[in-house]
Design a protein around this motif. Structure first.
Motif, PDB file in Angstrom:
ATOM      1  N   ASP B  81     -59.436 -19.459  -2.009  1.00 52.35           N
ATOM      2  CA  ASP B  81     -60.915 -19.445  -2.025  1.00 52.35           C
ATOM      3  C   ASP B  81     -61.267 -17.835  -2.215  1.00 52.35           C
ATOM      4  OD1 ASP B  81     -61.123 -22.006   0.307  1.00 52.35           O
ATOM      5  OD2 ASP B  81     -61.341 -22.238  -1.732  1.00 52.35           O
ATOM      6  N   SER B  82     -60.333 -17.102  -2.171  1.00 47.49           N
ATOM      7  CA  SER B  82     -60.655 -15.606  -2.315  1.00 47.49           C
ATOM      8  C   SER B  82     -61.024 -15.440  -3.700  1.00 47.49           C
ATOM      9  CB  SER B  82     -59.362 -14.819  -1.887  1.00 47.49           C
ATOM     10  OG  SER B  82     -59.083 -14.904  -0.507  1.00 47.49           O
ATOM     11  N   ALA B  83     -62.274 -14.798  -3.755  1.00 52.17           N
ATOM     12  CA  ALA B  83     -62.966 -14.689  -5.281  1.00 52.17           C
ATOM     13  C   ALA B  83     -64.221 -13.870  -4.934  1.00 52.17           C
ATOM     14  CB  ALA B  83     -63.112 -15.996  -5.986  1.00 52.17           C
ATOM     15  N   MET B  84     -64.929 -13.574  -6.221  1.00 51.43           N
ATOM     16  CA  MET B  84     -66.321 -13.030  -5.929  1.00 51.43           C
ATOM     17  C   MET B  84     -67.167 -14.082  -6.374  1.00 51.43           C
ATOM     18  SD  MET B  84     -67.200  -9.897  -5.829  1.00 51.43           S
ATOM     19  CE  MET B  84     -68.857  -9.195  -5.700  1.00 51.43           C
ATOM     20  N   TYR B  85     -68.044 -14.423  -5.340  1.00 52.00           N
ATOM     21  CA  TYR B  85     -69.298 -15.375  -5.581  1.00 52.00           C
ATOM     22  C   TYR B  85     -70.561 -14.778  -6.054  1.00 52.00           C
ATOM     23  CZ  TYR B  85     -65.602 -18.548  -3.772  1.00 52.00           C
ATOM     24  OH  TYR B  85     -64.345 -19.269  -3.384  1.00 52.00           O
ATOM     25  N   TYR B  86     -71.128 -15.235  -7.005  1.00 51.36           N
ATOM     26  CA  TYR B  86     -72.472 -15.117  -7.363  1.00 51.36           C
ATOM     27  C   TYR B  86     -73.363 -16.046  -7.188  1.00 51.36           C
ATOM     28  CZ  TYR B  86     -70.188 -10.936  -9.395  1.00 51.36           C
ATOM     29  OH  TYR B  86     -69.539  -9.711  -9.719  1.00 51.36           O
ATOM     30  N   CYS B  87     -74.643 -16.120  -6.511  1.00 51.52           N
ATOM     31  CA  CYS B  87     -75.659 -17.076  -6.533  1.00 51.52           C
ATOM     32  C   CYS B  87     -76.484 -16.613  -7.794  1.00 51.52           C
ATOM     33  CB  CYS B  87     -76.341 -16.624  -5.023  1.00 51.52           C
ATOM     34  SG  CYS B  87     -77.862 -17.814  -4.906  1.00 51.52           S
ATOM     35  N   ALA B  88     -77.154 -17.568  -8.230  1.00 49.58           N
ATOM     36  CA  ALA B  88     -77.872 -17.437  -9.544  1.00 49.58           C
ATOM     37  C   ALA B  88     -78.999 -18.388  -9.633  1.00 49.58           C
ATOM     38  CB  ALA B  88     -77.146 -17.560 -10.890  1.00 49.58           C
ATOM     39  N   LEU B  89     -80.229 -18.072 -10.325  1.00 47.98           N
ATOM     40  CA  LEU B  89     -81.411 -18.690 -10.225  1.00 47.98           C
ATOM     41  C   LEU B  89     -81.902 -18.623 -11.686  1.00 47.98           C
ATOM     42  CD1 LEU B  89     -84.448 -17.941  -8.230  1.00 47.98           C
ATOM     43  CD2 LEU B  89     -84.786 -17.913 -10.892  1.00 47.98           C
ATOM     44  N   SER B  90     -82.141 -20.116 -12.044  1.00 46.42           N
ATOM     45  CA  SER B  90     -83.039 -20.159 -13.393  1.00 46.42           C
ATOM     46  C   SER B  90     -84.234 -20.704 -13.408  1.00 46.42           C
ATOM     47  CB  SER B  90     -82.131 -21.166 -14.291  1.00 46.42           C
ATOM     48  OG  SER B  90     -82.858 -21.773 -15.357  1.00 46.42           O
ATOM     49  N   GLY B  91     -85.158 -20.264 -13.906  1.00 49.71           N
ATOM     50  CA  GLY B  91     -86.445 -20.713 -14.017  1.00 49.71           C
ATOM     51  C   GLY B  91     -86.850 -21.665 -15.102  1.00 49.71           C
ATOM     52  N   GLY B  92     -85.726 -22.134 -15.701  1.00 49.64           N
ATOM     53  CA  GLY B  92     -85.840 -23.328 -16.558  1.00 49.64           C
ATOM     54  C   GLY B  92     -85.727 -22.911 -18.162  1.00 49.64           C
ATOM     55  N   GLU B  93     -85.360 -21.633 -18.309  1.00 50.73           N
ATOM     56  CA  GLU B  93     -85.281 -21.533 -19.709  1.00 50.73           C
ATOM     57  C   GLU B  93     -83.707 -20.803 -19.974  1.00 50.73           C
ATOM     58  OE1 GLU B  93     -89.084 -22.076 -21.207  1.00 50.73           O
ATOM     59  OE2 GLU B  93     -86.970 -21.077 -22.304  1.00 50.73           O
ATOM     60  N   ARG B  94     -82.739 -21.324 -18.887  1.00 48.27           N
ATOM     61  CA  ARG B  94     -81.322 -21.110 -19.012  1.00 48.27           C
ATOM     62  C   ARG B  94     -81.081 -19.582 -19.084  1.00 48.27           C
ATOM     63  NH1 ARG B  94     -79.190 -24.692 -23.914  1.00 48.27           N
ATOM     64  NH2 ARG B  94     -81.324 -25.836 -24.290  1.00 48.27           N
ATOM     65  N   ALA B  95     -82.193 -18.435 -18.963  1.00 44.66           N
ATOM     66  CA  ALA B  95     -81.563 -17.321 -18.621  1.00 44.66           C
ATOM     67  C   ALA B  95     -81.473 -17.221 -16.838  1.00 44.66           C
ATOM     68  CB  ALA B  95     -82.917 -16.529 -18.766  1.00 44.66           C
ATOM     69  N   LEU B  96     -80.449 -16.689 -16.480  1.00 42.80           N
ATOM     70  CA  LEU B  96     -79.894 -16.566 -15.009  1.00 42.80           C
ATOM     71  C   LEU B  96     -80.095 -15.270 -14.369  1.00 42.80           C
ATOM     72  CD1 LEU B  96     -76.310 -18.257 -15.559  1.00 42.80           C
ATOM     73  CD2 LEU B  96     -78.445 -19.528 -14.343  1.00 42.80           C
ATOM     74  N   THR B  97     -80.940 -15.221 -13.130  1.00 43.30           N
ATOM     75  CA  THR B  97     -80.902 -13.996 -12.526  1.00 43.30           C
ATOM     76  C   THR B  97     -79.924 -14.043 -11.294  1.00 43.30           C
ATOM     77  OG1 THR B  97     -83.222 -13.793 -12.859  1.00 43.30           O
ATOM     78  CG2 THR B  97     -82.468 -12.811 -10.953  1.00 43.30           C
ATOM     79  N   PHE B  98     -78.961 -13.314 -11.371  1.00 41.58           N
ATOM     80  CA  PHE B  98     -77.910 -13.122 -10.334  1.00 41.58           C
ATOM     81  C   PHE B  98     -78.200 -12.168  -9.256  1.00 41.58           C
ATOM     82  CE2 PHE B  98     -74.316 -15.344 -12.575  1.00 41.58           C
ATOM     83  CZ  PHE B  98     -74.842 -15.392 -13.880  1.00 41.58           C
ATOM     84  N   GLY B  99     -77.394 -12.607  -8.245  1.00 43.59           N
ATOM     85  CA  GLY B  99     -77.471 -11.661  -6.955  1.00 43.59           C
ATOM     86  C   GLY B  99     -76.342 -10.791  -7.435  1.00 43.59           C
ATOM     87  N   SER B 100     -76.183  -9.831  -6.260  1.00 43.26           N
ATOM     88  CA  SER B 100     -75.213  -8.704  -6.366  1.00 43.26           C
ATOM     89  C   SER B 100     -73.707  -9.339  -6.271  1.00 43.26           C
ATOM     90  CB  SER B 100     -75.546  -7.563  -5.620  1.00 43.26           C
ATOM     91  OG  SER B 100     -75.693  -7.892  -4.432  1.00 43.26           O
ATOM     92  N   GLY B 101     -73.395 -10.403  -5.556  1.00 43.34           N
ATOM     93  CA  GLY B 101     -72.184 -11.025  -5.468  1.00 43.34           C
ATOM     94  C   GLY B 101     -71.680 -10.679  -3.748  1.00 43.34           C
ATOM     95  N   THR B 102     -71.010 -11.751  -3.626  1.00 45.90           N
ATOM     96  CA  THR B 102     -70.304 -11.192  -2.229  1.00 45.90           C
ATOM     97  C   THR B 102     -68.660 -11.628  -2.483  1.00 45.90           C
ATOM     98  OG1 THR B 102     -71.946 -12.301  -0.872  1.00 45.90           O
ATOM     99  CG2 THR B 102     -69.816 -12.402   0.056  1.00 45.90           C
ATOM    100  N   ARG B 103     -67.772 -10.735  -2.001  1.00 45.07           N
ATOM    101  CA  ARG B 103     -66.466 -11.017  -2.411  1.00 45.07           C
ATOM    102  C   ARG B 103     -65.842 -11.598  -0.911  1.00 45.07           C
ATOM    103  NH1 ARG B 103     -62.722  -9.559  -5.495  1.00 45.07           N
ATOM    104  NH2 ARG B 103     -63.878  -8.153  -6.560  1.00 45.07           N
ATOM    105  N   LEU B 104     -65.371 -12.684  -1.232  1.00 42.86           N
ATOM    106  CA  LEU B 104     -64.776 -13.596  -0.160  1.00 42.86           C
ATOM    107  C   LEU B 104     -63.203 -13.258  -0.028  1.00 42.86           C
ATOM    108  CD1 LEU B 104     -64.791 -15.568   2.164  1.00 42.86           C
ATOM    109  CD2 LEU B 104     -64.488 -17.470   0.331  1.00 42.86           C
ATOM    110  N   GLN B 105     -62.693 -12.947   1.344  1.00 42.30           N
ATOM    111  CA  GLN B 105     -61.479 -12.559   1.438  1.00 42.30           C
ATOM    112  C   GLN B 105     -60.952 -13.726   2.414  1.00 42.30           C
ATOM    113  OE1 GLN B 105     -60.688  -8.319   2.269  1.00 42.30           O
ATOM    114  NE2 GLN B 105     -60.639  -7.827   0.354  1.00 42.30           N
ATOM    115  N   VAL B 106     -60.000 -14.439   2.123  1.00 40.26           N
ATOM    116  CA  VAL B 106     -59.293 -15.314   3.101  1.00 40.26           C
ATOM    117  C   VAL B 106     -57.650 -14.878   3.343  1.00 40.26           C
ATOM    118  CG1 VAL B 106     -58.759 -17.866   3.505  1.00 40.26           C
ATOM    119  CG2 VAL B 106     -60.724 -17.228   1.921  1.00 40.26           C
ATOM    120  N   GLN B 107     -57.673 -14.456   4.615  1.00 40.44           N
ATOM    121  CA  GLN B 107     -56.525 -13.821   5.131  1.00 40.44           C
ATOM    122  C   GLN B 107     -55.679 -15.209   5.486  1.00 40.44           C
ATOM    123  OE1 GLN B 107     -56.969  -9.962   7.117  1.00 40.44           O
ATOM    124  NE2 GLN B 107     -59.160 -10.197   6.784  1.00 40.44           N
ATOM    125  N   PRO B 108     -54.285 -14.888   5.466  1.00 36.26           N
ATOM    126  CA  PRO B 108     -53.508 -16.091   5.828  1.00 36.26           C
ATOM    127  C   PRO B 108     -53.478 -15.990   7.445  1.00 36.26           C
ATOM    128  CG  PRO B 108     -52.371 -13.922   4.972  1.00 36.26           C
ATOM    129  CD  PRO B 108     -53.824 -13.743   4.816  1.00 36.26           C
TER     130      PRO B 108
END
Lengths: 114, 108
Positions: B81-108
């Motif tokens: 699951d370790s990756a960069m995750y972005y939340c995004a919003l669309s107002g209906g026209e398919r253009a996306l507004t993204f957040g700045s992202g969260t890096r998830l690090q899953v350690q063993p």
């Protein structure tokens, strides 16, 4: 299907120059959007093309322009490059239809302005 | 104006621990919310969207209109699951507004 393809992958330009980036959408997709992703930031919407016209535009100056061709491929042009234009440029395509809102992204073009 | 806020740049958890990636949004209408993920050396791809109400790779996200949030959750994190995750919003026209992202690090 190779998915969304972008060219070139990397590019170095000098301040004041002009650049053209290219995008081929996923097969069957008619809408192409361009995003700029600065380091450490999320993608920021530049504009969207549909039926060869700019349908929607984000908060970017007129130096940023684009084009969509009859085969749905697209170009992004940036004139009078600034150092701040250095970023990863992403192209995304989507299927026709109001309900098809999933965007498929290319690998991006890394532009460096020196 | 529409905005997406991801308050955490980095979230580090151990394998098997629960995960919650936070996302808050501002939008005057009825937005469509998405989570996109970028694994190392791969392109940005859709993980899930609120209208589908699906669980993808064990992740779920519930749209809370009262709190204007769309947090991403998984009960037991895996190393893959370790990756960069972005939340995004669309107002209906398919253009996306993204957040700045969260890096998830899953350690063993």
């Amino acid at each position: 299907d190779a998915g969304v393809t972008q060219s070139p992958t990397h590019l170095i330009k000098t301040r004041g120059q002009q650049v053209t980036l290219r995008c081929s959408p996923k097969s069957g997709h008619d809408t192409v959007s361009w995003y700029q992703q600065a380091l450490g930031q999320g993608p920021q919407f530049i504009f969207q093309y549909y039926e060869e016209e700019e349908r929607q535009r984000g908060n970017f100056p007129d130096r940023f322009s684009g084009h969509q061709f009859p085969n749905y491929s697209s170009e992004l042009n940036v004139n009078a490059l600034l150092l701040g234009d250095s970023a990863l440029y992403l192209c995304a395509s989507s299927l026709p239809g109001q309900m098809n809102t999933e965007a498929f992204f290319g690998q991006g073009t890394r532009l460096t302005v020196v | 104006a529409q905005r997406v806020t991801q308050p955490e740049k980095l979230l580090s958890v151990f394998k098997g621990a629960p995960v919650e990636l936070k996302c808050n949004y501002s939008y005057s209408g009825s937005p469509e919310l998405f989570w996109y993920v970028q694994y190392s050396r791969q392109r940005l791809q859709l993980l899930l969207r609120h209208i589908s109400r699906e669980s993808i790779k064990g992740f779920t996200a519930d749209l809370n209109k009262g709190e204007t949030s769309f947090h991403l959750k998984k009960p037991f994190a895996q190393e893959e699951d370790s990756a960069m995750y972005y939340c995004a919003l669309s107002g209906g026209e398919r253009a996306l507004t993204f957040g700045s992202g969260t890096r998830l690090q899953v350690q063993p």
